[in-house]
Design a protein around this motif. Structure first.
Motif, short mmCIF file in Angstrom:
data_model
loop_
_atom_site.label_atom_id
_atom_site.label_comp_id
_atom_site.label_asym_id
_atom_site.label_seq_id
_atom_site.Cartn_x
_atom_site.Cartn_y
_atom_site.Cartn_z
N GLU A 71 0.83 -1.22 0.00
CA GLU A 71 0.00 0.00 0.00
C GLU A 71 0.87 1.26 0.00
OE1 GLU A 71 -3.58 -1.92 2.68
OE2 GLU A 71 -2.68 -0.04 3.35
N THR A 72 1.94 1.23 0.77
CA THR A 72 2.81 2.41 0.86
C THR A 72 3.49 2.69 -0.48
OG1 THR A 72 3.21 1.97 3.20
CG2 THR A 72 4.77 3.42 2.09
N VAL A 73 4.00 1.64 -1.10
CA VAL A 73 4.68 1.82 -2.39
C VAL A 73 3.68 2.33 -3.43
CG1 VAL A 73 5.84 0.61 -4.29
CG2 VAL A 73 6.49 0.13 -1.90
N ALA A 74 2.46 1.79 -3.40
CA ALA A 74 1.44 2.22 -4.38
C ALA A 74 1.04 3.67 -4.18
CB ALA A 74 0.22 1.31 -4.27
N ALA A 122 13.23 -5.08 -0.62
CA ALA A 122 13.14 -5.00 -2.08
C ALA A 122 12.80 -3.59 -2.53
CB ALA A 122 12.09 -5.98 -2.60
N SER A 123 11.92 -2.93 -1.79
CA SER A 123 11.54 -1.56 -2.15
C SER A 123 12.71 -0.60 -2.00
CB SER A 123 10.35 -1.11 -1.28
OG SER A 123 10.04 0.23 -1.54
N MET A 124 13.47 -0.76 -0.91
CA MET A 124 14.65 0.10 -0.72
C MET A 124 15.68 -0.13 -1.82
SD MET A 124 15.37 0.33 3.35
CE MET A 124 14.28 1.30 4.41
N LYS A 125 15.86 -1.38 -2.18
CA LYS A 125 16.80 -1.69 -3.27
C LYS A 125 16.35 -0.99 -4.55
CE LYS A 125 18.81 -5.49 -5.86
NZ LYS A 125 18.90 -6.94 -6.05
N GLU A 126 15.06 -1.09 -4.82
CA GLU A 126 14.47 -0.45 -6.00
C GLU A 126 14.69 1.07 -5.98
OE1 GLU A 126 12.73 -2.17 -8.38
OE2 GLU A 126 12.12 -0.37 -9.51
#
Ligand SMILES: NC(=O)c1ccc[n+]([C@@H]2O[C@H](COP(=O)([O-])OP(=O)(O)OC[C@H]3O[C@@H](n4cnc5c(N)ncnc54)[C@H](O)[C@@H]3O)[C@@H](O)[C@H]2O)c1
Length: 237
Positions: A71-74, A122-126
């Motif tokens: 939800e946060t990434v979206a 994964a999000s931080m890597k992205e």
């Protein structure tokens, strides 16, 4: 210009105490803050006051972490900062501790911290990198009688932080443990008690912990996998 302008930050246990100070500091310096807690009324009220987003999250719930991150990434984009702050304490003297008290403290303080790091990696890597601040304690540096599960969880957070720093370093993610001493909060209210064994003879303020967090997030660019202590000198002995 804020020190964390445009950054997306998740803070657990953000409704009160030290976590609330982290949320206030990050929001004041320009971050989009996702304030997570199980204390919904207090969390939602603080989020509304500082312009953050409130999300109900029990950090010991693995599935809830996946939902929160998706939800946060979206809605806000990739995650830059995670402050694993939520924690609980219970009396667990070795000779008489209940298994359920032991399990709950480990589930929230230690497993919850693991779930958080795993969920955002994964999000931080992205995003090209990030910073994770894990909350240990002086009880993660020395022994303390009567709270064996808390001590075990906080030593665990300290050790796991070092492994996480090694695992995530190649993705430009720095990982720290912070070690507060006697800080005046709802978990540990100063009241009339005097803190014992410190060089600086007073209780610490939640903002003094948040200032350390902000330093690690912004300025500590050549540090990772190590301990930062905010204890008035308690562990200097
Ligand atoms: N206050 C101190 O003296 C002190 C010292 C050393 C370390 N710490 C650590 O600092 C952190 C914050 O402590 P505090 O004193 O502000 O505590 P606090 O009890 O005042 O606040 C903790 C927050 O975490 C939330 N929380 C509890 N269980 C949760 C769960 N399962 N999922 C999500 N949120 C949950 C609570 O609702 C609360 O808002 C804890 O990890 C604690 O162990 C505190």
């Amino acid at each position: 210009m804020g020190r964390v302008d445009g950054k997306v930050a998740i803070v657990t246990g953000g409704a009160m105490g030290i976590g609330a100070a982290h949320c206030r500091a990050l929001a004041a310096e320009g971050a989009s803050v996702v304030l997570c807690d199980v204390a919904d009324d207090q969390g939602a009220a603080l989020a509304a006051e500082i312009g953050a987003t409130y999300k109900h999250l029990d950090v010991s719930n693995e599935d809830a972490w996946a939902e929160l991150v998706a939800e946060t990434v979206a809605s806000l984009g990739n995650i830059d900062i995670l402050v694993n702050n939520a924690g609980i304490a219970a009396l667990t003297p070795i000779a008489t501790a209940s298994t359920s008290d032991w399990d709950r403290v480990i589930a929230v303080n230690l497993t919850g911290t693991f779930f958080g790091m795993r969920a955002v990696a994964a999000s931080m890597k992205e995003a090209g990198g990030g910073v994770i601040v894990n909350t240990s304690s002086v009880a993660g540096l020395v022994g303390t009688p009567g709270i064996s599960a808390y001590v075990a969880s906080k030593w665990g957070v300290r050790g796991m932080t070092k492994s996480a720093a090694m695992d995530l370093g190649p993705d430009n993610i720095r990982v720290f443990s912070i070690h507060p001493g006697a800080i005046d909060t709802p978990m540990s209210p100063a009241g009339d008690r005097k803190p014992g064994g410190q060089i600086i003879p007073r209780w610490g303020h939640v903002d003094e912990v948040a200032k350390m967090m902000m330093f690690l997030v912004t300025d500590a660019t050549f540090s990772t996998g190590t301990e930062f202590v905010i204890d008035g000198g308690f562990t200097a002995r």
